[in-house]
Design a protein around this motif. Structure first.
Motif, PDB file in Angstrom:
ATOM      1  N   PRO A 280      70.408 118.651 117.350  1.00  9.12           N
ATOM      2  CA  PRO A 280      69.760 118.438 118.616  1.00  9.12           C
ATOM      3  C   PRO A 280      70.167 119.693 120.011  1.00  9.12           C
ATOM      4  O   PRO A 280      68.551 119.995 120.759  1.00  9.12           O
ATOM      5  CB  PRO A 280      70.200 117.329 118.994  1.00  9.12           C
ATOM      6  CG  PRO A 280      71.451 116.762 118.150  1.00  9.12           C
ATOM      7  CD  PRO A 280      71.342 118.362 117.317  1.00  9.12           C
TER       8      PRO A 280
ATOM      9  N   ILE B  17      70.388 111.501 118.892  1.00  6.93           N
ATOM     10  CA  ILE B  17      70.210 112.349 119.590  1.00  6.93           C
ATOM     11  C   ILE B  17      68.622 113.134 119.093  1.00  6.93           C
ATOM     12  O   ILE B  17      68.078 113.898 119.978  1.00  6.93           O
ATOM     13  CB  ILE B  17      71.172 113.104 120.227  1.00  6.93           C
ATOM     14  CG1 ILE B  17      72.191 112.325 120.616  1.00  6.93           C
ATOM     15  CG2 ILE B  17      70.894 114.184 121.224  1.00  6.93           C
ATOM     16  CD1 ILE B  17      73.356 113.128 122.075  1.00  6.93           C
ATOM     17  N   THR B  18      69.463 113.448 117.345  1.00 13.18           N
ATOM     18  CA  THR B  18      68.186 113.678 117.226  1.00 13.18           C
ATOM     19  C   THR B  18      66.829 112.553 117.057  1.00 13.18           C
ATOM     20  O   THR B  18      65.795 113.406 117.086  1.00 13.18           O
ATOM     21  CB  THR B  18      68.608 114.464 115.922  1.00 13.18           C
ATOM     22  OG1 THR B  18      70.622 114.467 115.868  1.00 13.18           O
ATOM     23  CG2 THR B  18      67.895 115.272 114.858  1.00 13.18           C
TER      24      THR B  18
ATOM     25  N   VAL C 241      68.144 115.752 107.483  1.00 15.45           N
ATOM     26  CA  VAL C 241      69.871 116.576 108.050  1.00 15.45           C
ATOM     27  C   VAL C 241      70.760 115.159 108.264  1.00 15.45           C
ATOM     28  O   VAL C 241      71.428 116.186 108.131  1.00 15.45           O
ATOM     29  CB  VAL C 241      69.385 116.917 109.676  1.00 15.45           C
ATOM     30  CG1 VAL C 241      70.737 117.436 110.073  1.00 15.45           C
ATOM     31  CG2 VAL C 241      68.612 118.474 109.159  1.00 15.45           C
TER      32      VAL C 241
ATOM     33  N   GLY D  25      79.147 112.855 113.698  1.00 12.06           N
ATOM     34  CA  GLY D  25      78.172 112.875 112.488  1.00 12.06           C
ATOM     35  C   GLY D  25      77.228 112.048 113.366  1.00 12.06           C
ATOM     36  O   GLY D  25      76.148 112.276 113.575  1.00 12.06           O
TER      37      GLY D  25
ATOM     38  N   ILE E 101      74.465 115.818 107.207  1.00 11.76           N
ATOM     39  CA  ILE E 101      75.806 115.480 107.573  1.00 11.76           C
ATOM     40  C   ILE E 101      77.282 114.904 106.677  1.00 11.76           C
ATOM     41  O   ILE E 101      77.532 114.889 106.669  1.00 11.76           O
ATOM     42  CB  ILE E 101      75.435 114.912 108.905  1.00 11.76           C
ATOM     43  CG1 ILE E 101      74.600 115.773 109.806  1.00 11.76           C
ATOM     44  CG2 ILE E 101      76.634 114.167 109.545  1.00 11.76           C
ATOM     45  CD1 ILE E 101      73.807 114.996 110.832  1.00 11.76           C
TER      46      ILE E 101
ATOM     47  N   ILE F  32      78.232 125.439 107.919  1.00 16.36           N
ATOM     48  CA  ILE F  32      77.661 123.696 106.701  1.00 16.36           C
ATOM     49  C   ILE F  32      77.878 122.328 107.617  1.00 16.36           C
ATOM     50  O   ILE F  32      76.738 121.484 108.071  1.00 16.36           O
ATOM     51  CB  ILE F  32      78.585 123.415 106.038  1.00 16.36           C
ATOM     52  CG1 ILE F  32      77.569 124.424 104.703  1.00 16.36           C
ATOM     53  CG2 ILE F  32      78.289 121.892 104.877  1.00 16.36           C
ATOM     54  CD1 ILE F  32      78.636 124.453 103.373  1.00 16.36           C
ATOM     55  N   LEU F  33      79.016 122.135 108.225  1.00 19.36           N
ATOM     56  CA  LEU F  33      79.161 121.423 109.269  1.00 19.36           C
ATOM     57  C   LEU F  33      79.159 121.478 110.597  1.00 19.36           C
ATOM     58  O   LEU F  33      78.389 120.291 110.981  1.00 19.36           O
ATOM     59  CB  LEU F  33      81.036 121.131 109.745  1.00 19.36           C
ATOM     60  CG  LEU F  33      82.469 121.307 108.467  1.00 19.36           C
ATOM     61  CD1 LEU F  33      83.534 121.271 109.074  1.00 19.36           C
ATOM     62  CD2 LEU F  33      82.215 119.522 107.964  1.00 19.36           C
TER      63      LEU F  33
ATOM     64  N   ALA G 176      78.504 117.395 103.715  1.00 20.22           N
ATOM     65  CA  ALA G 176      79.025 118.230 104.875  1.00 20.22           C
ATOM     66  C   ALA G 176      80.122 117.328 104.372  1.00 20.22           C
ATOM     67  O   ALA G 176      81.859 117.594 104.532  1.00 20.22           O
ATOM     68  CB  ALA G 176      78.261 118.634 105.854  1.00 20.22           C
ATOM     69  N   TYR G 177      80.192 115.967 105.415  1.00 22.51           N
ATOM     70  CA  TYR G 177      81.452 115.539 104.984  1.00 22.51           C
ATOM     71  C   TYR G 177      81.994 115.363 104.331  1.00 22.51           C
ATOM     72  O   TYR G 177      83.090 114.738 104.219  1.00 22.51           O
ATOM     73  CB  TYR G 177      81.441 113.514 105.896  1.00 22.51           C
ATOM     74  CG  TYR G 177      82.324 112.593 105.765  1.00 22.51           C
ATOM     75  CD1 TYR G 177      82.354 112.505 106.607  1.00 22.51           C
ATOM     76  CD2 TYR G 177      82.114 111.959 104.489  1.00 22.51           C
ATOM     77  CE1 TYR G 177      83.411 111.243 106.850  1.00 22.51           C
ATOM     78  CE2 TYR G 177      83.820 110.492 103.790  1.00 22.51           C
ATOM     79  CZ  TYR G 177      83.758 110.553 105.450  1.00 22.51           C
ATOM     80  OH  TYR G 177      84.547 109.562 105.536  1.00 22.51           O
TER      81      TYR G 177
ATOM     82  N   PHE H  53      78.514 115.184 123.839  1.00 28.26           N
ATOM     83  CA  PHE H  53      79.511 116.453 123.056  1.00 28.26           C
ATOM     84  C   PHE H  53      81.155 116.538 123.121  1.00 28.26           C
ATOM     85  O   PHE H  53      82.101 116.802 123.059  1.00 28.26           O
ATOM     86  CB  PHE H  53      78.734 116.927 122.134  1.00 28.26           C
ATOM     87  CG  PHE H  53      78.352 117.170 120.864  1.00 28.26           C
ATOM     88  CD1 PHE H  53      78.723 116.113 119.859  1.00 28.26           C
ATOM     89  CD2 PHE H  53      77.003 116.009 120.813  1.00 28.26           C
ATOM     90  CE1 PHE H  53      78.008 115.783 118.337  1.00 28.26           C
ATOM     91  CE2 PHE H  53      75.962 115.224 119.512  1.00 28.26           C
ATOM     92  CZ  PHE H  53      77.029 115.310 118.963  1.00 28.26           C
TER      93      PHE H  53
ATOM     94  N   PRO I 151      73.921 120.553 110.941  1.00 33.14           N
ATOM     95  CA  PRO I 151      73.060 120.000 111.152  1.00 33.14           C
ATOM     96  C   PRO I 151      73.478 119.106 112.509  1.00 33.14           C
ATOM     97  O   PRO I 151      72.975 117.592 112.841  1.00 33.14           O
ATOM     98  CB  PRO I 151      73.955 118.713 109.598  1.00 33.14           C
ATOM     99  CG  PRO I 151      74.682 119.757 109.343  1.00 33.14           C
ATOM    100  CD  PRO I 151      75.470 121.141 109.820  1.00 33.14           C
ATOM    101  N   VAL I 152      75.606 118.509 112.903  1.00 33.48           N
ATOM    102  CA  VAL I 152      74.907 117.747 113.882  1.00 33.48           C
ATOM    103  C   VAL I 152      74.688 118.286 115.292  1.00 33.48           C
ATOM    104  O   VAL I 152      74.523 117.971 116.140  1.00 33.48           O
ATOM    105  CB  VAL I 152      76.614 117.876 114.280  1.00 33.48           C
ATOM    106  CG1 VAL I 152      77.071 117.652 114.929  1.00 33.48           C
ATOM    107  CG2 VAL I 152      77.318 117.323 113.016  1.00 33.48           C
TER     108      VAL I 152
ATOM    109  N   SER J  51      75.699 113.055 116.637  1.00 29.71           N
ATOM    110  CA  SER J  51      74.474 112.846 116.861  1.00 29.71           C
ATOM    111  C   SER J  51      73.052 112.389 115.982  1.00 29.71           C
ATOM    112  O   SER J  51      72.183 113.023 116.652  1.00 29.71           O
ATOM    113  CB  SER J  51      74.470 114.464 115.043  1.00 29.71           C
ATOM    114  OG  SER J  51      73.640 115.045 116.126  1.00 29.71           O
TER     115      SER J  51
END
Lengths: 253, 233
Positions: free
Chosen positions: A204, B158-159, B120, B152, B124, A196-197, B127-128, A239, A200-201, B155
């Motif tokens: 990309p 970039i997405t 998405v 998060g 994130i 879950i963490l 999820a946090y 990252f 989504p991160v 990210s």
């Protein structure tokens, strides 16, 4: 308890890297930093090659995913070629999550995480050691899955460019995954927490890797693929740098 | 304490008045859009909610850095509250977009890159909140939440960038749309004024909610503290 191999930890790397040793020692603190990274990596590899439980689980799981996709998506020949890159990366990501979870859960359960934290090395060396280990396991699984995939899907999987995408994609995934796994391992529902963490991160990475390898499989020109290569490279650098800086705060007690 | 309570009460009243004014502007001041008609009025709150939602996550990112720097639990409270409010705004943005998309695109939802990325991003931050819930030690919870808020938020751009080369049908009213965009329109100046006023209003609503949420958290912590002291005495 796997506490017995403790005396082995120091000896194998010295044997394995014997020719480099004098040069490393001469280079000073940086070399000793990388020696501790390599020692942690070596510890993970040695433990894994004795038990083989992680890699075999990741492998069997990957194979199952590849096969199940064939039924789930009702693939005919054309559809199979279109979704090959997607299936490949979903497989890599799911099995990678399994590996990441285990790699840190084992350390925590055996209490060896505390032991590692007590060693007089830079905390970020721990991160790089664990990250390289996770990356290595993902690469091993890919090295076995790709030929199988090539046979089952009848596609030229082992082109150098595709391997570049596999290497970069798994690097980014392991890079951010190791950081998040080291956080998820402390949470109450840790096994479900990590995906879950992480998913989504790491989106990309997934987007760029799927697009890039899909482009390679469809034999598109480099101009069209290079953008995804750049996205992957940028993601990897950002990252890993962030994880490197943040890891200190994760393991701080 | 008393003084800040009074300031907060004033802020609450001002926020309410601004919201009323913004609603009035959307329905009475902004002209009717020629092709889309009344449904285009959703746009003002849609843009405001989406932008301020994003800004809320940016605040979490910044206070995450500050928390790791200073270790002051106040930053953690702000980060947590900001994610909660940001999520509400994000859902508002998605819902209002959906209401607009039904007549404009003839569908509630479409697999457009921009819509997917937006969702998405929301996940994130779900999820946090789940990560926070799963951690018991308050120090560790604050540290991990700060790190996840930082990772998060990095990210997200970039997405957004990586899907940029796909054709999106989502109109970009400010700055010009791509060729594939559907439902774009030219803004007249009363429209622009209404939109900017909505954004300002939603920002004030955000600040007001944030201040109230942080105050609530601080009060509940004080109650816990007093309880502990009472029991130990």
């Amino acid at each position: 308890m796997n506490s017995t191999p403790a005396p082995d930890l120091s000896s194998p790397p010295e044997a394995a890297h014997a020719p480099e040793q004098p040069a490393l020692a001469a280079a000073g603190p940086l070399a000793s930093y990388w020696r501790s990274v390599l020692a942690i990596l070596w510890k993970d590899l040695a433990a894994e090659f004795r038990s083989k439980e992680l890699i075999s689980a990741m492998l069997v799981f990957s194979l199952l995913v590849v096969l199940i996709f064939n039924f789930a998506l009702q693939l005919d020949r054309v559809a199979r070629e279109n979704v090959a890159a997607g299936v490949l990366w979903v497989t890599a990501v799911f099995s990678g999550t399994l590996g990441l979870n285990r790699s840190l859960a084992l350390e925590k359960d055996r209490g060896s995480l505390d032991g590692l934290l007590l060693t007089p090395v830079d905390r970020s060396a721990l991160y790089f050691g664990k990250m390289l280990g996770n990356w290595f396991f993902m690469l091993i699984v890919q090295a076995i899955i790709l030929p199988v995939f090539a046979v089952l899907y009848n596609l030229p999987m082992l082109t150098p460019l595709l391997l570049v995408f596999v290497v970069l994609g798994t690097l980014g995934y392991a890079g951010v995954g190791t950081l998040l796994a080291s956080m998820a391992v402390h949470s109450r529902s840790r096994d479900v927490m990590l995906p879950i963490l992480l998913l989504p991160v790491a989106l990309p990475v997934l987007v760029a890797a799927v697009q890039g390898s899909g482009g390679v499989l469809e034999k598109r020109a480099w101009d069209e693929i290079s953008l995804w290569f750049n996205v992957l490279a940028v993601y990897d650098v950002i990252f890993i740098a962030v994880a490197y800086m943040a890891f200190d705060y994760v393991v701080e007690e | 304490m008393l003084q800040s309570d009074r300031a907060l009460r004033t802020l609450n009243v001002v926020t309410g008045l601004l919201l009323l004014a913004a609603t009035g502007m959307v329905f009475l001041y902004a002209p009717l859009e020629r092709t889309m008609g009344a449904v285009q009025r959703v746009f003002y709150f849609h843009v405001a909610a989406a932008w301020v939602g994003l800004a809320a996550f940016l605040v979490t990112f910044v206070v995450g850095l500050l928390y790791l720097r200073t270790g002051n639990p106040r930053w953690d409270r702000i980060g947590h509250a900001s994610v909660e409010i940001g999520l509400v705004y994000t859902v508002m943005g998605a819902a209002s977009g959906s209401i607009w998309a039904r007549p404009a695109w003839n569908t509630w939802w479409t697999w457009d890159p921009r819509l997917i990325t937006y969702t998405v991003m929301a996940l994130i931050y779900v999820a946090y909140l789940m990560l926070r819930q799963g951690l018991e030690d308050p120090n560790r919870r604050a540290r991990f939440a700060a790190i996840y808020g930082i990772v998060g938020f990095i990210s997200v751009p970039i997405t957004f960038f990586s899907i940029r080369i796909w054709r999106t049908i989502h109109p970009v009213v400010v700055g010009g749309s791509g060729d594939a965009a559907q439902g774009s329109f030219a803004m007249t100046s009363p429209m622009l004024q209404t939109m900017l006023f909505s954004v300002v209003t939603f920002t004030v609503v955000y600040i007001c909610l944030l201040a109230n949420r942080v105050r609530l958290e601080e009060l509940s912590e004080r109650v816990e503290h007093l309880k502990a002291r009472l029991l130990s005495a």
